[in-house]
Design a protein around this motif. Structure first.
Motif, mmCIF file in Angstrom:
data_model
loop_
_atom_site.group_PDB
_atom_site.id
_atom_site.type_symbol
_atom_site.label_atom_id
_atom_site.label_comp_id
_atom_site.label_asym_id
_atom_site.label_seq_id
_atom_site.Cartn_x
_atom_site.Cartn_y
_atom_site.Cartn_z
ATOM 1 N N TYR B 4 10.392 8.952 50.797
ATOM 2 C CA TYR B 4 12.259 8.993 50.060
ATOM 3 C C TYR B 4 11.833 10.152 49.641
ATOM 4 N N VAL B 6 11.029 13.164 51.123
ATOM 5 C CA VAL B 6 11.872 13.881 52.599
ATOM 6 C C VAL B 6 13.549 13.531 52.203
ATOM 7 N N ALA B 7 13.921 12.371 52.079
ATOM 8 C CA ALA B 7 15.699 12.222 51.635
ATOM 9 C C ALA B 7 16.088 12.840 50.688
ATOM 10 N N ALA B 10 16.137 16.742 51.225
ATOM 11 C CA ALA B 10 16.939 17.196 52.369
ATOM 12 C C ALA B 10 18.789 16.601 51.902
ATOM 13 N N ILE B 11 19.373 16.238 50.776
ATOM 14 C CA ILE B 11 20.578 15.455 49.988
ATOM 15 C C ILE B 11 20.697 16.393 48.745
ATOM 16 N N ARG B 14 21.267 19.922 51.127
ATOM 17 C CA ARG B 14 22.686 20.121 51.408
ATOM 18 C C ARG B 14 22.980 20.196 50.362
ATOM 19 N N GLN B 17 23.374 24.018 49.413
ATOM 20 C CA GLN B 17 23.916 24.677 50.453
ATOM 21 C C GLN B 17 25.656 24.868 50.494
ATOM 22 N N ARG B 18 26.123 23.337 50.561
ATOM 23 C CA ARG B 18 27.887 23.347 50.018
ATOM 24 C C ARG B 18 28.606 23.930 49.124
ATOM 25 N N LEU B 98 24.593 7.373 54.818
ATOM 26 C CA LEU B 98 23.604 7.479 53.739
ATOM 27 C C LEU B 98 23.935 5.656 53.228
ATOM 28 N N LEU B 108 18.833 6.173 47.640
ATOM 29 C CA LEU B 108 19.343 7.544 48.409
ATOM 30 C C LEU B 108 20.741 8.162 47.583
#
Lengths: 246, 265
Positions: B4, B6-7, B10-11, B14, B17-18, B98, B108
């Motif tokens: 959980y 880790v997700a 990562a999200i 991301r 960064q966007r 997703l 998520l």
């Protein structure tokens, strides 16, 4: 052993029936093509298989897991490639794959090993550092297939995976996926292009939301060609497409 | 449990960064409140007299008054921007990545929400720093105390964005969201004028402002910036978050959502 089981599944968008009592099974390690003209209900079936949609009418099981009662176990056994690309063009191939791994809760050292292995299977290892935007259409698709293997699924679902690709890329992708099936992965491949199917492959013909045939491509074709057999089943209402020409 | 987190990581990474890569978005997110602060507030300070109302203990200039409202505005716009990118992701297909993950969909979506909140916190603190450079300073402790308040208000406004994204199918419909969600929420709140000012023109207007969840978010931030806890707004903001997020989850539930009535996803 059955890897994918669809039993009496129906689905409707309001009054419009998209799938009508669809039943079939795909054996483990088989390459099964879902053949149907545009509008046959293939995308709806894929949405149900991946739980983007759910239905109360019928039962779907992936590797023995009922998608309605244990969706998480079922989804963890599926690798899926949608018709529309789902890549982040501004990230590298490797980053796209590690992001996907994270969405599946995979982390640590296992990630890199799995990414390398998946890229190797699709001959894409040397592209790991490139931005997806710089890849051509065929390589992008191959990367998506490699990505769908990262969590080591048992069933690979591909929805018209070769749409928009040139003949060489189409042949390469079709070849790669057949190789994956030979290596033991179950492949469910939706298409309206008859020439992507080999005689030994299983075929489910879907037309207007109903299953019209379930057998191997060879026996479906009989003495004639698969194209003729497919046309006979569907041509009266919708002409088929052959070799990427609609 | 590790999966959980880790997700979530990562999200969030991301999304951050966007945001950093889209320099235009970063700049406009900053310029918008600064224009209000520097241009609008300068014009209004002469026209509006503000009496001493809590949490202020002395007369304040109009610029000082609207800072919490502008923090809220940043988060409101950020929530809608995230919502917009979700609708875009849905149209482009990347949302499916997703939605077909074996992790629970609710988690998520919460990760997406949390990532948006992280980005909005970054924006708010940069804005507060620039405001401080213009001489509009809060007590030092207030900057710390505002953090949990901003997290909560960000969650509520982000959940509202998530809810909007679960009901809006097409990109083009977003102009309607601007007209019917962002503007009324912002203007019918205490972001620009205190409630008693609203009451001077109309009691009805004041009542509408008082029940607007955005008002509660702004007041929560305002009090927190002065090291005070506003209990009532806190309750409202938490309730708002639970309600908006609950409805958004319903909207994204494949069995119950609005998606059911649409064509193939």
């Amino acid at each position: 052993m059955t890897a994918l089981s669809v039993q009496n599944v129906s689905y409707a968008y309001g009054p419009k029936t998209a799938l009508d009592d669809v039943s079939f099974e795909v054996g483990a390690g088989r390459f099964c093509a879902l053949l149907g003209p545009n509008g046959a209900g293939k995308s709806t079936l894929f949405a149900l298989l991946t739980r983007l949609l759910v239905t109360r009418r019928g039962r779907i099981a992936v590797a023995g897991h009922d998608i309605a009662t244990s969706p998480r176990s079922a989804l963890s056994k599926i690798g899926v490639i949608f018709q529309q690309s789902t890549l982040d063009l501004d990230m590298s191939v490797a980053r796209n794959m590690s992001y996907f791994a994270a969405l599946h809760g995979i982390s640590g050292r296992a990630v890199q090993t799995r990414i390398d292995a998946a890229l190797d299977r699709l001959d894409m290892r040397e592209r790991a550092g490139e931005k997806v935007r710089s890849l051509n259409g065929g390589h992008r698709r191959r990367m998506e297939i490699a990505r769908a293997l990262v969590h080591e699924p048992e069933v690979l679902l591909l929805d018209e995976a070769t749409v928009g690709l040139d003949t060489a890329a189409r042949l390469a992708i079709t070849g790669h996926v057949h190789d994956l099936a030979e290596a033991g992965l179950t492949v469910f491949w939706a298409t309206h292009l008859v020439d992507e199917i080999r005689p030994a492959d299983d075929v489910v013909v879907l037309h207007r939301g109903r299953v019209r045939a379930r057998e191997t491509a060879g026996s479906l074709a009989g003495e004639g060609s698969l194209t003729d057999a497919f046309m006979a089943m569907t041509a009266a209402e919708a002409p088929p497409s052959v070799g990427g020409v609609p | 449990m590790k999966g959980y987190l880790v997700a979530l990581q990562a999200i969030t990474l991301r999304e951050a960064q966007r945001f950093v890569h889209q320099r235009g978005r970063f700049l406009s997110a900053l310029v918008r409140p600064l224009v209000w602060l520097v241009v609008f507030a300068a014009g209004f300070r002469a026209a509006l007299g503000l009496s001493i109302i809590p949490p202020y203990q002395t007369y304040i200039t109009y610029e000082v008054y609207i800072v919490p409202g502008l923090c809220g505005m940043i988060q409101l716009f950020n929530g809608m921007q995230s919502s917009l990118s979700l609708v875009y992701d849905q149209e482009m297909g990347s949302m499916r990545l997703l939605l077909t993950s074996p992790l629970p969909r609710g988690w998520l979506l919460f990760c997406k929400l949390a990532a948006g909140v992280a980005v909005s916190l970054l924006q708010v603190y940069v804005f507060l720093a620039i405001a401080a450079a213009f001489g509009i300073e809060m007590p030092l402790w207030g900057y710390v105390a505002a953090f949990p308040a901003l997290v909560l208000s960000g969650l509520m406004l982000g959940a509202l964005g998530l809810l909007v994204s679960s009901t809006v199918k097409q990109f083009e419909n977003f102009a309607g969201v601007m007209n019917f969600v962002i503007f009324p929420m912002f203007f019918l709140s205490t972001a620009l004028y205190p409630l008693w000012k609203m009451a001077e023109s109309s009691d009805l207007l004041r009542d509408i402002c008082a029940v607007n969840p955005f008002t509660q978010a702004v007041e929560l931030i305002r009090f927190a910036l002065y090291g005070q806890l506003a209990l009532w707004p806190l309750l409202w903001v938490i309730l708002g978050f639970v309600a908006f997020f609950g409805l958004a989850l319903l909207g994204y539930d494949p069995a119950k959502g609005l998606r059911m009535r649409r064509g193939p996803p």
